[in-house]
Motif scaffolding. Structure first.
Motif, PDB file in Angstrom:
ATOM      1  N   ARG A  97       0.900  -1.146   0.032  1.00 40.86           N
ATOM      2  CA  ARG A  97      -0.253   0.080  -0.012  1.00 40.86           C
ATOM      3  C   ARG A  97       0.950   1.139   0.019  1.00 40.86           C
ATOM      4  O   ARG A  97       1.802   1.186   0.623  1.00 40.86           O
ATOM      5  N   LYS A  98       0.515   2.171  -0.829  1.00 36.32           N
ATOM      6  CA  LYS A  98       1.388   3.539  -1.057  1.00 36.32           C
ATOM      7  C   LYS A  98       0.957   4.475   0.219  1.00 36.32           C
ATOM      8  O   LYS A  98      -0.259   4.687   0.309  1.00 36.32           O
ATOM      9  N   ILE A  99       1.976   4.832   1.053  1.00 34.89           N
ATOM     10  CA  ILE A  99       1.684   5.514   2.318  1.00 34.89           C
ATOM     11  C   ILE A  99       2.477   6.748   2.247  1.00 34.89           C
ATOM     12  O   ILE A  99       3.648   6.786   2.218  1.00 34.89           O
ATOM     13  N   GLU A 100       1.882   7.903   2.376  1.00 36.62           N
ATOM     14  CA  GLU A 100       2.839   9.294   2.424  1.00 36.62           C
ATOM     15  C   GLU A 100       2.851   9.848   3.659  1.00 36.62           C
ATOM     16  O   GLU A 100       3.806  10.774   3.669  1.00 36.62           O
ATOM     17  N   SER A 101       2.439   9.363   4.682  1.00 34.89           N
ATOM     18  CA  SER A 101       2.440   9.712   6.071  1.00 34.89           C
ATOM     19  C   SER A 101       2.358   8.925   7.159  1.00 34.89           C
ATOM     20  O   SER A 101       1.324   7.784   6.939  1.00 34.89           O
ATOM     21  N   VAL A 102       2.980   8.869   8.309  1.00 35.12           N
ATOM     22  CA  VAL A 102       2.606   7.752   9.348  1.00 35.12           C
ATOM     23  C   VAL A 102       1.521   8.137   9.892  1.00 35.12           C
ATOM     24  O   VAL A 102       0.856   6.988  10.518  1.00 35.12           O
ATOM     25  N   ARG A 103       0.795   9.183   9.722  1.00 36.77           N
ATOM     26  CA  ARG A 103      -0.657   9.437  10.040  1.00 36.77           C
ATOM     27  C   ARG A 103      -1.494   8.625   9.393  1.00 36.77           C
ATOM     28  O   ARG A 103      -2.501   8.371   9.797  1.00 36.77           O
ATOM     29  N   GLU A 104      -1.257   8.250   8.005  1.00 35.07           N
ATOM     30  CA  GLU A 104      -2.017   7.401   7.420  1.00 35.07           C
ATOM     31  C   GLU A 104      -1.965   5.949   8.009  1.00 35.07           C
ATOM     32  O   GLU A 104      -3.239   5.165   8.107  1.00 35.07           O
ATOM     33  N   VAL A 105      -1.017   5.539   8.780  1.00 34.66           N
ATOM     34  CA  VAL A 105      -0.820   4.415   9.173  1.00 34.66           C
ATOM     35  C   VAL A 105      -1.522   4.332  10.633  1.00 34.66           C
ATOM     36  O   VAL A 105      -2.299   3.385  11.143  1.00 34.66           O
ATOM     37  N   TRP A 106      -1.663   5.323  11.390  1.00 36.02           N
ATOM     38  CA  TRP A 106      -2.344   5.784  12.554  1.00 36.02           C
ATOM     39  C   TRP A 106      -3.827   5.588  12.220  1.00 36.02           C
ATOM     40  O   TRP A 106      -4.641   4.856  13.000  1.00 36.02           O
ATOM     41  N   HIS A 107      -4.085   6.105  11.268  1.00 39.31           N
ATOM     42  CA  HIS A 107      -5.631   6.185  10.711  1.00 39.31           C
ATOM     43  C   HIS A 107      -6.036   4.656  10.443  1.00 39.31           C
ATOM     44  O   HIS A 107      -7.136   4.447  10.965  1.00 39.31           O
TER      45      HIS A 107
ATOM     46  N   LYS B 195      11.679   5.307   6.582  1.00 32.82           N
ATOM     47  CA  LYS B 195      11.783   5.463   5.209  1.00 32.82           C
ATOM     48  C   LYS B 195      11.197   6.777   4.579  1.00 32.82           C
ATOM     49  O   LYS B 195      12.162   7.311   3.747  1.00 32.82           O
ATOM     50  N   LEU B 196      10.216   7.193   5.064  1.00 30.79           N
ATOM     51  CA  LEU B 196       9.696   8.702   4.467  1.00 30.79           C
ATOM     52  C   LEU B 196      10.856   9.698   4.931  1.00 30.79           C
ATOM     53  O   LEU B 196      10.846  10.654   4.430  1.00 30.79           O
ATOM     54  N   SER B 197      11.142   9.668   6.227  1.00 28.60           N
ATOM     55  CA  SER B 197      12.173  10.502   6.749  1.00 28.60           C
ATOM     56  C   SER B 197      13.537  10.640   6.154  1.00 28.60           C
ATOM     57  O   SER B 197      13.912  11.590   5.614  1.00 28.60           O
ATOM     58  N   PHE B 198      14.010   9.546   5.833  1.00 31.29           N
ATOM     59  CA  PHE B 198      15.025   9.260   4.901  1.00 31.29           C
ATOM     60  C   PHE B 198      14.974   9.927   3.427  1.00 31.29           C
ATOM     61  O   PHE B 198      15.831  10.552   2.976  1.00 31.29           O
ATOM     62  N   SER B 199      13.741   9.875   3.024  1.00 29.09           N
ATOM     63  CA  SER B 199      13.531  10.518   1.805  1.00 29.09           C
ATOM     64  C   SER B 199      13.146  11.956   1.787  1.00 29.09           C
ATOM     65  O   SER B 199      12.845  12.675   0.832  1.00 29.09           O
ATOM     66  N   GLY B 200      13.282  12.751   2.842  1.00 30.39           N
ATOM     67  CA  GLY B 200      13.084  14.061   3.151  1.00 30.39           C
ATOM     68  C   GLY B 200      11.846  14.378   3.874  1.00 30.39           C
ATOM     69  O   GLY B 200      11.664  15.636   3.947  1.00 30.39           O
ATOM     70  N   SER B 201      11.053  13.568   3.999  1.00 27.27           N
ATOM     71  CA  SER B 201       9.482  14.186   4.806  1.00 27.27           C
ATOM     72  C   SER B 201       9.861  13.304   6.403  1.00 27.27           C
ATOM     73  O   SER B 201       9.774  12.157   6.473  1.00 27.27           O
ATOM     74  N   ASN B 202      10.158  14.402   7.190  1.00 30.90           N
ATOM     75  CA  ASN B 202      10.389  13.815   8.532  1.00 30.90           C
ATOM     76  C   ASN B 202       9.306  13.779   9.360  1.00 30.90           C
ATOM     77  O   ASN B 202       8.246  14.206   9.220  1.00 30.90           O
ATOM     78  N   GLN B 203       9.025  12.210   9.704  1.00 30.20           N
ATOM     79  CA  GLN B 203       7.957  11.869  10.313  1.00 30.20           C
ATOM     80  C   GLN B 203       8.110  11.861  12.005  1.00 30.20           C
ATOM     81  O   GLN B 203       7.229  11.761  12.650  1.00 30.20           O
ATOM     82  N   PHE B 204       9.067  12.191  12.342  1.00 31.28           N
ATOM     83  CA  PHE B 204       9.623  12.170  13.845  1.00 31.28           C
ATOM     84  C   PHE B 204       8.940  13.384  14.407  1.00 31.28           C
ATOM     85  O   PHE B 204       9.213  13.566  15.630  1.00 31.28           O
ATOM     86  N   THR B 205       8.664  14.244  13.799  1.00 29.01           N
ATOM     87  CA  THR B 205       7.839  15.441  14.378  1.00 29.01           C
ATOM     88  C   THR B 205       6.451  15.046  14.908  1.00 29.01           C
ATOM     89  O   THR B 205       5.777  16.080  15.426  1.00 29.01           O
ATOM     90  N   TYR B 206       5.836  13.803  14.526  1.00 29.05           N
ATOM     91  CA  TYR B 206       4.600  13.624  14.729  1.00 29.05           C
ATOM     92  C   TYR B 206       4.583  12.531  16.003  1.00 29.05           C
ATOM     93  O   TYR B 206       5.321  11.898  16.166  1.00 29.05           O
ATOM     94  N   PHE B 207       3.495  12.893  16.853  1.00 31.52           N
ATOM     95  CA  PHE B 207       3.314  12.199  17.973  1.00 31.52           C
ATOM     96  C   PHE B 207       3.229  10.640  17.785  1.00 31.52           C
ATOM     97  O   PHE B 207       3.498   9.611  18.257  1.00 31.52           O
ATOM     98  N   GLU B 208       2.506  10.298  16.576  1.00 34.05           N
ATOM     99  CA  GLU B 208       2.368   9.170  16.094  1.00 34.05           C
ATOM    100  C   GLU B 208       3.457   8.070  16.004  1.00 34.05           C
ATOM    101  O   GLU B 208       3.432   6.813  16.348  1.00 34.05           O
ATOM    102  N   THR B 209       4.298   8.504  15.465  1.00 37.77           N
ATOM    103  CA  THR B 209       5.722   8.006  15.508  1.00 37.77           C
ATOM    104  C   THR B 209       6.407   7.467  16.502  1.00 37.77           C
ATOM    105  O   THR B 209       6.737   6.466  16.652  1.00 37.77           O
ATOM    106  N   TRP B 210       6.353   8.505  17.389  1.00 37.52           N
ATOM    107  CA  TRP B 210       7.061   8.013  18.978  1.00 37.52           C
ATOM    108  C   TRP B 210       6.100   6.942  19.654  1.00 37.52           C
ATOM    109  O   TRP B 210       6.550   6.111  20.331  1.00 37.52           O
ATOM    110  N   PHE B 211       4.578   7.211  19.355  1.00 33.75           N
ATOM    111  CA  PHE B 211       3.651   6.139  20.061  1.00 33.75           C
ATOM    112  C   PHE B 211       4.033   4.856  19.602  1.00 33.75           C
ATOM    113  O   PHE B 211       4.289   3.904  20.242  1.00 33.75           O
ATOM    114  N   PHE B 212       4.275   4.661  18.340  1.00 33.73           N
ATOM    115  CA  PHE B 212       4.713   3.385  17.471  1.00 33.73           C
ATOM    116  C   PHE B 212       6.132   2.898  18.302  1.00 33.73           C
ATOM    117  O   PHE B 212       6.161   1.611  18.272  1.00 33.73           O
ATOM    118  N   THR B 213       6.893   3.837  18.172  1.00 35.48           N
ATOM    119  CA  THR B 213       8.339   3.339  18.589  1.00 35.48           C
ATOM    120  C   THR B 213       8.263   2.817  19.973  1.00 35.48           C
ATOM    121  O   THR B 213       8.804   1.886  20.257  1.00 35.48           O
TER     122      THR B 213
END
Length: 329
Positions: free
Chosen positions: A131-141, A201-219
């Motif tokens: 599945r194509k995902i553009e943000s960790v918020r999509e995973v959260w959804h 993967k998204l962060s390394f491609s230039g879209s920092n996902q570690f500014t989102y609460f969801e990323t830290w929750f999953f971590t």
């Protein structure tokens, strides 16, 4: 018919690399354990002389590399492709043990390896597209949709019941109790690992996902679930025979992980009945090969090493402590 996308190819390469590293690590570590046992107290007798043995540390580094590759694979490919391929580590370890440690691989073990290869190939050729995902918020959804919330609630309730009500009474005598905790927790671990992998993967491609609460929750969820899994997997390994623990854990963990992925990521939505049936047949083939490889490991003059499964593999360091207690499933 399912095709192989570029992301699936990346996930496939990483998953196979993980199996090669992890399968090899068991042999390297065992070689180190054998060398350490010659000059010091064996690990099975409570000794830790293997900590001074370079070969053991090489094996540990190799295993860590394999786990990192496995972690990365989930960022590119669906769990239904990555998780069953963990069986390949058993093949690599069995073949290497045959040639390096002279632990003879019985003819039925060879058949088991072939079945694992056939099943893995079948799943690879018919795996769903990632599945194509553009943000960790999509995973959260996806994780907060009613279907997966119900699944998560059921898992949490079952784990709590098992830990506080069932373990004290039946844990030491029923394998399914410890393995049930590991497998149920493991299905949530893989979903969280996939979320963190996508965020990286998204962060390394230039879209920092570690500014989102969801990323830290999953971590944090990954860390917590890993600690719980390791704790109860070690209890299972220390209480029951590895020959039973490894295949049973692989079957239950893989089945629940694929089920969780189906609910959360809806892996099969874009596939027809033929592809789904073929994948199920491939999965059953892998399970059959894994069972045959473990069941016949003692039929040779020297048994094939019984080794672990994907995401968290049982370590042979603990195998010397295993009792031959009759296991009640």
């Amino acid at each position: 018919m399912g095709g192989i996308s570029s992301d699936n190819v990346h996930g496939l390469v990483l998953a196979i690399s993980s199996s090669v590293f992890i399968g090899s690590s068991f042999i390297i570590k065992k070689k180190g354990l054998k060398k350490a046992g010659v000059s010091g107290i064996r690990a099975g007798s409570g000794g830790h002389s293997y900590l001074k043995e370079p070969w053991w540390w090489v094996g540990m580094v190799t295993m860590i590399g394999g786990e990192i590759a496995n972690f990365a694979a989930y960022a590119f490919a669906p769990a239904i492709l990555v998780t069953p391929l963990g069986a390949l580590s058993i093949i690599f370890s069995a073949v290497l043990a045959h040639f390096i440690l002279e632990e003879k691989l019985h003819i039925f073990g060879v058949v088991g390896c072939c079945l694992c290869l056939v099943g893995s190939t079948t799943i690879v050729l018919h795996a769903p597209q990632e599945r194509k995902i553009e943000s960790v918020r999509e995973v959260w959804h996806l994780a907060t949709e009613p279907g997966f919330l119900v699944y998560t609630g059921i898992v949490l309730v079952l784990v709590v019941i098992l830990i506080f009500m069932i373990v004290p009474r039946y844990g030491p005598s029923h394998l399914i109790v410890y393995i049930g905790i590991c497998s149920l927790t493991g299905s949530l671990t893989v979903m969280s690992v996939k979320a963190v992998g996508i965020a990286l993967k998204l962060s390394f491609s230039g879209s920092n996902q570690f500014t989102y609460f969801e990323t830290w929750f999953f971590t944090i969820l990954v860390l917590g679930c890993c600690i719980l899994q390791i704790n109860y997997l070690n209890k299972a390994l220390d209480t029951f025979n590895t020959a039973v623990v490894s295949p049973f854990y692989y079957v239950m963990f893989t089945t629940l992980t694929i089920f969780a992925s189906m609910i959360m990521f809806k892996d099969w939505d874009s596939q027809d009945a033929t592809d789904i049936a073929t994948e199920l047949c491939g999965f059953v083939t892998i399970l059959s090969g894994t069972f045959l490889l473990h069941k016949t490991k003692d039929m040779g003059s020297n048994p094939v090493s019984t080794l672990g499964s994907p995401v968290f593999h049982p370590s042979p360091d603990l195998s010397a402590h295993h009792s031959t207690r009759q296991v009640e499933l």
